[in-house]
Design an enzyme around this catalytic site. Structure first.
Site, PDB file in Angstrom:
ATOM      1  N   PHE A   1       0.849  -1.182   0.000  1.00 21.02           N
ATOM      2  CA  PHE A   1       0.000   0.000   0.000  1.00 21.02           C
ATOM      3  C   PHE A   1       0.882   1.228   0.000  1.00 21.02           C
ATOM      4  CE2 PHE A   1      -4.300  -0.944  -0.115  1.00 21.02           C
ATOM      5  CZ  PHE A   1      -5.101   0.077   0.384  1.00 21.02           C
TER       6      PHE A   1
ATOM      7  N   GLN B   1      -7.393  14.967   3.685  1.00 20.46           N
ATOM      8  CA  GLN B   1      -6.778  14.077   2.710  1.00 20.46           C
ATOM      9  C   GLN B   1      -7.594  13.990   1.436  1.00 20.46           C
ATOM     10  OE1 GLN B   1      -6.298   9.534   3.171  1.00 20.46           O
ATOM     11  NE2 GLN B   1      -4.209  10.351   3.194  1.00 20.46           N
TER      12      GLN B   1
ATOM     13  N   HIS C   1      -7.915  11.694  -1.769  1.00 23.04           N
ATOM     14  CA  HIS C   1      -7.491  10.405  -2.309  1.00 23.04           C
ATOM     15  C   HIS C   1      -7.144  10.605  -3.777  1.00 23.04           C
ATOM     16  CE1 HIS C   1      -7.495   6.188  -3.448  1.00 23.04           C
ATOM     17  NE2 HIS C   1      -7.566   5.855  -2.183  1.00 23.04           N
TER      18      HIS C   1
ATOM     19  N   LEU D   1     -14.773   6.088  -4.819  1.00 24.51           N
ATOM     20  CA  LEU D   1     -13.417   5.651  -4.513  1.00 24.51           C
ATOM     21  C   LEU D   1     -12.970   4.474  -5.363  1.00 24.51           C
ATOM     22  CD1 LEU D   1     -10.965   5.709  -2.535  1.00 24.51           C
ATOM     23  CD2 LEU D   1     -12.221   4.036  -1.160  1.00 24.51           C
TER      24      LEU D   1
ATOM     25  N   GLU E   1      -6.680   2.279  -3.242  1.00 26.86           N
ATOM     26  CA  GLU E   1      -5.233   2.283  -3.389  1.00 26.86           C
ATOM     27  C   GLU E   1      -4.738   0.874  -3.661  1.00 26.86           C
ATOM     28  OE1 GLU E   1      -3.036   5.218  -1.227  1.00 26.86           O
ATOM     29  OE2 GLU E   1      -2.318   3.590   0.051  1.00 26.86           O
TER      30      GLU E   1
ATOM     31  N   ARG F   1      -0.343   9.297  -0.151  1.00 35.41           N
ATOM     32  CA  ARG F   1      -1.478   9.824  -0.909  1.00 35.41           C
ATOM     33  C   ARG F   1      -1.351  11.284  -1.284  1.00 35.41           C
ATOM     34  NH1 ARG F   1      -6.499   6.742   2.076  1.00 35.41           N
ATOM     35  NH2 ARG F   1      -5.984   4.715   1.169  1.00 35.41           N
TER      36      ARG F   1
ATOM     37  N   HIS G   1     -11.300  12.741   0.833  1.00 32.31           N
ATOM     38  CA  HIS G   1     -11.487  11.354   1.239  1.00 32.31           C
ATOM     39  C   HIS G   1     -11.530  11.175   2.754  1.00 32.31           C
ATOM     40  CE1 HIS G   1     -11.226   7.042   1.037  1.00 32.31           C
ATOM     41  NE2 HIS G   1     -10.064   7.004   1.661  1.00 32.31           N
TER      42      HIS G   1
ATOM     43  N   ARG H   1      -2.432  10.729   6.174  1.00 29.17           N
ATOM     44  CA  ARG H   1      -2.678   9.366   6.631  1.00 29.17           C
ATOM     45  C   ARG H   1      -2.214   8.362   5.589  1.00 29.17           C
ATOM     46  NH1 ARG H   1      -6.482   5.599   5.730  1.00 29.17           N
ATOM     47  NH2 ARG H   1      -8.057   6.884   4.704  1.00 29.17           N
TER      48      ARG H   1
END
Lengths: 322, 293, 560
Positions: free
Chosen positions: C113, C226, C228, C238, C241, C272, C340, C375
């Site tokens: 990730f 954040q 995304h 979404l 990721e 991100r 996000h 994050r």
């Protein structure tokens, strides 16, 4: 995707218990692109035309299950249903609340019956205290064991299947496709120690009322295929407990019946399902049918090549093996 | 056209008016029906509930019988159609194929998957064609409003049956129009008749059957027609208890698909087994335009 | 007047885990939620949950990746606690019955990730949130607690220096109820719907954050929002990721794999904020695709092959088909960044305690801070469970020792009067219109690239909306399922939160993590190595600052 719009007519069910005497349909028209979801249309109706429309919605991405409703008489998620194809097929978008659940307001239904059925199957892992889960380690589970769950982990509890099910609509003793699919999920979980009990119990708690009409599998937006899992449950229940209910007696009886002659001996099947005494109440009406169709009492001639059929049964019929 | 004729258990016995009218129609259209006394029951979904592999295997045998004659197989029952199609589909899974072959090969049965499974309704609409059907109509069924009732297993699961839209099929209605009848659309036409639980819980089966019949009736149908003899049993043979369960008189004649085709082609009603129905079709036949009777 | 010992507001993963902890501690627990628990936005999380359980991984590596990912604003003591708890937490979820994707030898599969130096994201295909939500709800289902379903939080009552209870509104009946409680846990998630372009569900309106703020709790680090990198172009749904974790790559309109210029070592698996800025830069500099729905770049999965896509990324494959009309096995996916997650939230310590005694918070609604300025993917699902447990345990302990809580009739009346006023108004502002303007304002002025002029304009507009909200009008007179009224309640909350974000963003004259200012493009540790705290005053948010907790890692320049 193009940004060209088409005029879309929505006919939306409106009803407020206590305020409206009967339900009515209210018509709204919007210009939308063909790939716009019905949910987006309904939310624009709320924002631009009529803020009093009641509906449930949240994720708009087919994962929360909130927006299940009937769109042109089919139970499905409004967020995943595009207006274009519906207008092409039906000329307009008729939106109604889901079936089999009392209406709270407009498109909002009371899902208590649905949740109750889910709770009744005890949807939690039951671990045998004599064989607890490994301490400090995950329970080993192979990809093949995970595959056995099939589509059941994808269920988002939207109740589209429950809404589409004719058995739910006709008999309160039927738990509905979602509860049964969930039962399957626990029956194949290697971590659950109550498989046998679950299968025995469900035989007397409505399993055999499933019509295997596949309306639930058609309605499900997440490819859970509940009717196919219910079929699996039936086979598993018979394997564990044998034929104890009319439903299982009928299935096992049918299986044995065909072995004998290759085609169905109708009268014998009724006896296999109900027993001699159980058959008696059916006799009066059965006689009326017999008068028109005397073949119901006839033993049909055996098929040719019956030995082949017998060979297949000998190899695959697992009856008697538990 | 020559097809392996798979009548199924009911058409051969208590539903033989279906077999009768099927033969009449096929003869009128020049469709040769090859008979195979080796065909067994398809299991009707009940064997499938008890033992899926067994159900697949006996149907693979049925398919192999047609294959050996180099013929596609024609059913006259939605349930047989569903079961045979399902078996064919499952046999495409190598793991299933291996298990079933291991059972069939030692018995001298060599399944190859080369025969198609079709239903009389599909043969009429797709192979014969509505134009040819229209040309054969001698007694247009004008004046008769008919609610088609497809039967679940002809349509669903749609991705497995791979035919019409499960919610909005039109083949049967198109055929009815070609016969001169007026098709009636109603939600129940794609729903379940209740038959699978007739011997599990008759009251529930009856309530379901009654609901669909009422739906057809409330939309103006003079009669219903079905391509499935099991649906016919539920809707016709058990109509009287169904009426009691829904608390309204039904009085709905139910035809087998080929009976209506034969009638439109000029067959005499007495040759079509109407006397075997529990609900007399007399009232429906009386609706036909005077020229047709 | 209802009464419980511990009230948890919010029934997603954090709320449910807090409730479980409190029930196991023997307390009388209520869950108040505006959606049925299984409909919570936790269920929309796709990619996975991080835990350093792999043989060649280490908790320290997870800690470092998180610290670096936070652009050094995360509190390292909290991050250490978090990462140490991750392994036992994932184990616990498996024992609760969660169905995870497995490796051949029967252990939990883990995928790579963003921002992680090791594949440590445990997953369930690409519906990990749903899997965890089911597992936890099924575990919780055998416990005794009271569920208040479709209730909306209106107020937290603080009196005598401690929380006394909540006032909430039952959407099904229109009834306004007071619930006295010795301890309250706010686990109501984020507030993505203050933006027009967001991956968040419509229900993510930050009610718990706003109500806690009004009740005197600090909101911490709210300017860190954040975005995304990969959301579907139309609608902002979404795309996990995990798609990049499985090997998906990003390409601009020239067919160039542009991430090689922004993150030469890890490309698409940079953190991100780095990827989101990269995509936005490509678009701003004219190398993006253009279309009727806005500019975009391509996420390509075709080279992964249909089998891998259908087994590991089935959900997003369905999403692409249903919502973008394309097949990821054969077509590139048009994507652009979308709001996000909120790194900021109600300020808490590791135990989930806020500055208001008796008031706790966990999950996205809270800010501990473990995410700092940005994050890492996979850490949010873990956050809900680790801090849900902490907060529930601490809330239960507090409730066990606290004196009875009391509400006064005036508490209920105040809320009732306000709501009634909205309904009795003869003309006024439409809550949906106010909300739409708020969303446009945030999208335009408080996005991935910020500057003083934009932020100032954004703040001016939000303040104007705040004034107009004083005249909000509810036209639907119904008591039953009145969404018009819910809209008004939620819009008020969102305007308050937007103001806090803007004030904090304007004040922070540096770029760090997800907060990037074109006028202050460098990270400024000397001036800004500190958390922003916002307190509600009649004049608006009042800012103060608190130090970042350090243990072992010196702040370094952050490159991927």
């Amino acid at each position: 995707m193009s940004a060209d719009t088409i005029p879309v007519t929505f006919d939306v069910y409106r009803f407020q218990p206590g305020k409206d005497a009967t339900p009515r349909f209210q018509r709204y028209t919007l210009d939308l692109t063909p790939h716009t979801p019905v949910l987006t249309g309904l939310l624009r109706i709320r924002d631009e035309i009529d803020p009093s429309l009641g509906l449930r919605y949240s994720c708009r991405s087919a994962i929360c299950g909130s927006c299940a409703m009937q769109v042109n008489s089919k139970s499905r998620l409004a967020c995943e249903t595009q207006v274009g194809p519906e207008v092409e097929l039906h000329g307009r978008i008729v939106v109604e609340p889901m079936l089999n659940q009392p209406v709270v307001r407009d498109l909002v239904v009371d899902q208590s019956p649905f949740w109750r059925e889910y709770q009744k199957i005890e949807p939690h892992l039951k671990v045998d205290p004599r064989r607890p889960m490994p301490v400090g380690k995950v329970t080993p589970m192979t990809p093949a064991q995970v595959d056995r769950f099939q589509g059941t982990p994808r269920c988002i509890a939207c109740a589209a299947c429950y809404s589409a099910c004719p058995a739910v609509g006709s008999d309160p003793a039927f738990p509905g496709p979602m509860a049964l699919a969930k039962l399957y999920r626990f029956a194949v979980d290697p971590r659950d120690a109550a498989r046998q009990d679950r299968l025995v119990r469900i035989q007397t708690e409505g399993l055999w009322l499933c019509l295997r009409c596949h309306l639930c599998t058609e309605a499900c937006p997440k490819d859970v295929r509940p009717s196919e899992r219910i079929r699996d449950l039936k086979e598993m229940a018979i394997a564990v407990q044998g034929a104890t209910e009319h439903g299982s007696k009928h299935a096992v009886g049918f299986k044995r019946n065909i072995r004998e002659g290759g085609t169905l001996n109708e009268m014998k099947l009724v006896r296999q399902t109900y027993g001699i005494f159980g058959m008696l109440p059916q006799l009066p009406y059965g006689l009326k049918i017999w008068r028109k169709k005397p073949e119901v009492a006839r033993r049909p001639p055996p098929i040719e090549g019956r030995e082949e059929l017998e060979g297949i049964y000998r190899e695959l019929d697992r009856e008697g093996e538990r | 056209m020559k097809l392996a004729y798979y009548p199924g258990c009911v058409a051969k016995e208590s539903g033989r008016e279906l077999d009768l009218s099927t033969r009449w129609v096929c003869q009128a259209l020049g469709i040769e029906l090859a008979e195979f006394p080796k065909f067994s029951c398809c299991g009707s979904g009940f064997i499938d509930e008890a033992n899926e592999l067994l159900s697949i295997a006996i149907n693979a045998r049925n398919l192999a019988i047609a294959e050996a004659a180099g013929l596609d197989l024609m059913t006259v029952c939605s349930t047989c159609q569903g079961m045979l199609s399902l078996a064919k589909l499952r046999m495409e899974d190598p793991a299933v194929r291996a298990k079933v072959d291991a059972t069939l090969k030692p018995l001298g049965i060599n399944y190859r998957g080369t025969s198609k499974v079709t239903h009389l309704l599909r043969v009429l609409v797709e192979d014969v064609g509505l134009e040819a059907i229209r040309a054969k109509v001698k007694r247009p069924l004008a004046g008769l409003k008919v609610g088609a009732f497809y039967g679940c297993h002809l349509l669903r699961p749609a991705d497995e049956m791979d035919w019409e839209s499960p919610e909005e099929p039109h083949a049967f209605e198109n055929l009815l129009s070609a016969l001169g009848a007026e098709p009636v659309l109603y939600r129940g036409r794609v729903m379940c008749c209740g038959f699978p639980i007739q011997f599990v819980k008759a009251e529930t089966a009856g309530r379901i059957a009654g609901r669909q019949i009422l739906d057809a009736k409330d939309h103006g149908a003079d009669a219903m027609a079905t391509p499935c003899p099991l649906c016919h049993i539920s809707l016709d043979a058990y109509q009287r208890p169904a009426a009691k369960l829904v608390g309204r008189p039904l009085d709905m004649p139910v035809f087998h698909l080929p009976q209506l085709v034969a009638l439109a082609f000029g067959a005499s009603p007495k040759d079509l087994g109407f006397s075997r129905h529990m609900v007399s079709p007399e009232a429906a036949l009386a609706k036909l335009a005077p020229s047709a009777r | 007047m209802l009464r419980h010992e511990v009230v948890v507001v919010g029934a997603g993963l954090a709320g449910q885990r807090a409730a479980l902890a409190a029930v196991e501690a023997g307390r009388d627990v209520a869950i108040v939620t505006k959606l049925h628990p299984l409909r919570s936005h936790s269920g929309a999380a796709q990619g996975g949950i991080n835990a350093a359980i792999g043989a060649n991984d280490s908790v320290d590596a997870h800690i470092f990746d998180t610290v670096k990912g936070s652009d050094y604003l995360g509190d390292q003591d909290a991050i250490e606690f978090f990462c140490r708890e991750a392994g036992p937490t994932v184990l616990e979820m498996e024992h609760f019955g969660t169905i995870f994707t497995r490796t051949e030898d029967g252990s939990l599969a883990q995928r790579p990730f963003g921002g992680a130096g090791f594949p440590r994201t445990v997953y369930a295909a690409d519906r990990t949130g749903l899997a965890l939500l089911q597992g936890l709800w099924e575990r919780l289902g055998s416990e005794r607690f009271t569920l208040y379903e479709e209730w909306e939080l209106a107020r937290i009552v603080v009196r005598g220096g401690r929380a006394q209870g909540i006032i909430a509104f039952d959407r099904k009946t229109g009834a306004i109820q007071g619930m006295a409680a010795k301890a309250i846990v706010i686990a109501t998630g984020g507030a993505g719907r203050i933006y027009g372009r967001t991956t968040n569900a419509h229900s993510c309106t930050g009610d718990g954050m706003a109500v806690a703020y009004q009740a005197g709790a600090f909101l911490k680090d709210m300017e860190f929002v954040q975005f995304h990198p990969t959301a579907l172009l139309e609608g902002g749904i979404l795309v996990t990721e995990g798609a990049r974790g499985e090997g998906g790559i990003l390409k601009n309109a020239s067919g160039e794999r542009f991430m090689s210029r922004y993150a030469p070592k890890v490309l698409e698996l940079a953190s991100r904020d780095v990827v989101a800025r990269a995509i936005t830069t490509e678009i701003l500099e004219g190398r993006g695709f253009q279309g009727p729905y806005g500019p975009f770049v391509h996420l390509e999965l075709m080279h992964l092959g249909r089998e891998k896509i259908e087994s590991r990324l089935q959900e997003i494959s369905d999403l692409c088909r249903s919502f973008a009309g394309l097949d990821p096995a054969t077509d590139p996916i048009p994507i652009a960044p979308a709001q996000h997650y909120m790194m900021g939230g109600i300020g808490t310590n590791i135990q989930g305690e806020t500055n208001v005694p008796g008031l706790y918070s966990a999950g996205e609604a809270a800010c501990v801070s473990i995410h700092g300025a940005n994050r890492l993917g996979g850490n949010s699902l873990m956050e809900t469970l680790v801090f849900g447990k902490s907060a529930g345990t601490a809330a239960a302990a507090y409730a066990a020792g606290a004196a009875e809580a009391t509400l006064e009739p005036g508490d209920l009346d105040a809320v009732a009067t306000t709501l009634r006023g909205w309904s009795e108004r003869k003309d006024g502002e439409d809550p949906s219109a106010l909300r739409a303007e708020l969303q446009q304002t945030m999208d335009r002025y408080v996005n991935i690239f910020r500057n003083a002029a934009d932020l100032a304009e954004g703040l001016r507009r939000v303040r104007a909306l705040k004034d107009r909200f004083c005249r909000v009008r509810v036209v639907d007179p119904s008591r039953v399922f009145n969404l018009n009224l819910s809209d008004a309640i939620e819009t008020g909350h969102m305007i308050d939160l937007a103001e806090v974000i803007l004030v904090g963003a304007l004040a922070r004259t540096e770029s760090r993590g997800a907060h990037f200012r074109k006028d202050y493009p460098k990270r400024d540790d000397a001036q800004w190595m500190k958390h922003t705290l916002a307190r509600s005053t009649p004049g608006g948010p009042e800012l103060s600052y608190s130090p970042v907790g350090f243990t072992r890692w010196e702040p370094k320049e952050r490159v991927y």
